[in-house]
Design an enzyme around this catalytic site. Sequence first.
Site, PDB file in Angstrom:
ATOM      1  N   LYS A   1      10.968   2.507   0.689  1.00  0.00           N
ATOM      2  CA  LYS A   1       9.709   2.316  -0.029  1.00  0.00           C
ATOM      3  C   LYS A   1       8.849   3.545   0.227  1.00  0.00           C
ATOM      4  CE  LYS A   1       5.942  -1.084  -0.526  1.00  0.00           C
ATOM      5  NZ  LYS A   1       5.397  -2.376  -0.055  1.00  0.00           N
TER       6      LYS A   1
ATOM      7  N   SER B   1       4.439  -5.861  -3.685  1.00  0.00           N
ATOM      8  CA  SER B   1       4.338  -4.474  -4.042  1.00  0.00           C
ATOM      9  C   SER B   1       5.636  -3.686  -3.902  1.00  0.00           C
ATOM     10  CB  SER B   1       3.273  -3.810  -3.153  1.00  0.00           C
ATOM     11  OG  SER B   1       3.682  -3.808  -1.797  1.00  0.00           O
TER      12      SER B   1
ATOM     13  N   SER C   1       4.834  -8.937  -0.020  1.00  0.00           N
ATOM     14  CA  SER C   1       5.446  -7.831  -0.766  1.00  0.00           C
ATOM     15  C   SER C   1       6.913  -7.571  -0.526  1.00  0.00           C
ATOM     16  CB  SER C   1       4.691  -6.540  -0.496  1.00  0.00           C
ATOM     17  OG  SER C   1       3.542  -6.507  -1.289  1.00  0.00           O
TER      18      SER C   1
HETATM   19  N1  GLN Z   1       0.137  -9.088  -3.412  1.00  0.00           N
HETATM   20  C1  GLN Z   1      -0.591  -8.984  -2.185  1.00  0.00           C
HETATM   21  C2  GLN Z   1      -1.678  -7.946  -2.317  1.00  0.00           C
HETATM   22  O1  GLN Z   1      -1.867  -7.481  -3.371  1.00  0.00           O
HETATM   23  C3  GLN Z   1       0.351  -8.639  -1.064  1.00  0.00           C
HETATM   24  C4  GLN Z   1       0.752  -7.221  -1.077  1.00  0.00           C
HETATM   25  C5  GLN Z   1       1.585  -6.840   0.104  1.00  0.00           C
HETATM   26  O2  GLN Z   1       2.196  -7.668   0.760  1.00  0.00           O
HETATM   27  N2  GLN Z   1       1.584  -5.560   0.389  1.00  0.00           N
HETATM   28  O3  GLN Z   1      -2.343  -7.588  -1.411  1.00  0.00           O
END
Ligand code: GLN
Length: 492
Positions: free
Chosen positions: A78, A153, A177
Site C-alpha cells: 500500500k 482505503s 480499511s
Molecule cells: N473508512 C474509514 C475512514 O474513512 C476507515 C479508513 C481506514 O481504516 N483507514 O476513515
Amino acid sequence: MDLLNTSLRQLAAALRERRISSRELASAYLDRIDGLDSRLNAFITVDPERTLKQADLADERLSQGRGEALTGIPIAHKDIFCTQGWLTTCGSKMLSNFVAPYDAHVIEKFAAAGALILGKTNMDEFAMGSSNETSFYGPVKNPWDLRKVPGGSSGGSAAAVAARLAPAATATDTGGSIRQPAALCGVSGIKPTYGLVSRYGMIAYASSLDQGGVIAPGAEDLALVLNTMVGFDARDATSIGRPAEDYTALLGQPLRGLRIGLPREYFSTGVSADVSRAIEESLAEYKRLGAVLVEVTLPHSALSVPVYYVLAPAEASSNLARYDGVRYGWRAARYGDLTDMYERTRAEGFGPEVKRRILTGTYVLSRGYYDAYYLQAQRVRRLISNDFKEAFARCDVIMGPASPTVAFNLGEKTSDPVQMYLSDIFTISVNLAGLPGLSIPAGFGSGGLPVGLQLIGNHFNEGRLLQVAHQYQQATDWHRRVPSLDRTGETA
Ligand code: GLN
C-alpha cells in the site's frame, strides 16, 4: 505450475526447490499488471526493473540454500508505507513528488526476508475513505465488476490480490480499511492487534487506531506474511514486544467446541438480505465443523461510527499538520509570504475529504469543544472496548458481516459522506478496542459480488483467528474464486 493461483507456501517451496525462479515468478505478475492494471488502477507505481533486480538477488540467495518463507516472493505494498527510493504518495497530491528517503519497519523486514517489492498500490487519500474514490490517482475498480468500488482505503491492495496481480499485499486499517475492501473484493485480510506491527514509516492517519496488516487470497497466506511483518520496533512508541509467534502453528487444528459469539447488534437491521444469507450459510458451515453459536451483545456498537468520526479526524488534524510545503511534498508554485505559502500549499495539496477531516478534527479539539466532543468520545471508546471484554468471556471468536452490503456503484456515495462512513459500521469498533479482525470470503451476494465474513478475536489471538479462518477455507473454496475480468461493465 500456475504461478498466479498457487498459495504462498507452495510458491515458496517451488522457489526453494528451484522448480521456479524468483525472476520467473516476478515476471509473471509484472506481465499481468501490465496487461490488466489499466482497467483496475490498483497500482500507483510499478518499476519492473527494480523488482527484477531484487528477484535476481533473491535467486542468488535461494541457490545458496539461504531461502526463508518469503524469499523471492513479490509483495505489493500500500502506498502508505515508505519505501526507500520509491515514490510514496499516500494517494495524495500533497506527496505526489515524495520519494521516501527510508524504509518503513515492515519494508525493512520484508527486505531482510528476501521478498520483492512488486509495486505500490492505490489507496484513498491519506487512508481516508471506504471506496478508494478519494485517491488523487483516481478510483480503483472492483475486479468482479468494474462499475463497482473495491472498498477502501486499501482498495488497490484488495483489487490487486483479487485479480491476482499480486500474491499478497500489505495494507493498513484505521477503521476497516483492510477488512472492508477485502470483503468487497472477495479476498482475505487481517488487521492485527494494535501495536503488533510497527507504524514506523507507515504514514500516519489516526495514530491510536492505525495498524498495518495484510491482504491475500487465503488465511494460510496471511499467516505466512504476518510471520514476517510482526515484531517489536523501538522507533514506534506503541510497538509491543512479545516473543515471536508462528502464526501458522494452529492452522491445522480442528474447531470442535469453538464458541462463536454472534453480536445481536450485527444481525439486526441494516444488513442487506444477500449479505445476511451468505453469512447465515457460512455460520451453518462452522456448525458442521463443530463450532457452537452463542448470542452476545455489544450494546455500544451504534456509537462506534460517531466516536470514530470525532477521534480519527482529531488525530488526523494533528498528524497532517506536518504537510506545510517546507521540507518535502507539494508546495504551491505562487505565493506571497510564509503564511500564504502554507495556505496555498494545503489548499492545493489536499483533496476535499482530507480537508473535511482536518476541519472536523480541529473543531473537536478546540477550546470549549474539547470536553464536549473529544473527551466524551474517549469515554465512549472505553465503553466499546469493555463491551468486547464482556463478550469474550462467553465466546472464543466473534463473527458477523464485514460490510453491510456488497460492493456499491462508483460514485454512489461520494456526495453523502455519512452514507460512506456507515460502510464501516461493523469494522470500526474493532479498531477502537485495538482488537485483531479478519475478513474472509464467504460466498456471493447480488450481482455475483463477494460477501465477507468478519472474525474478531481477543487481543493477540491472531493465531486462533487464522486457524478459524483456515479451517473454513479447507471446507469451502470461496477464497479460490477469481474474477474473470470479462464482465467489464465498461461501455466501449
Ligand atoms: N473508512 C474509514 C475512514 O474513512 C476507515 C479508513 C481506514 O481504516 N483507514 O476513515
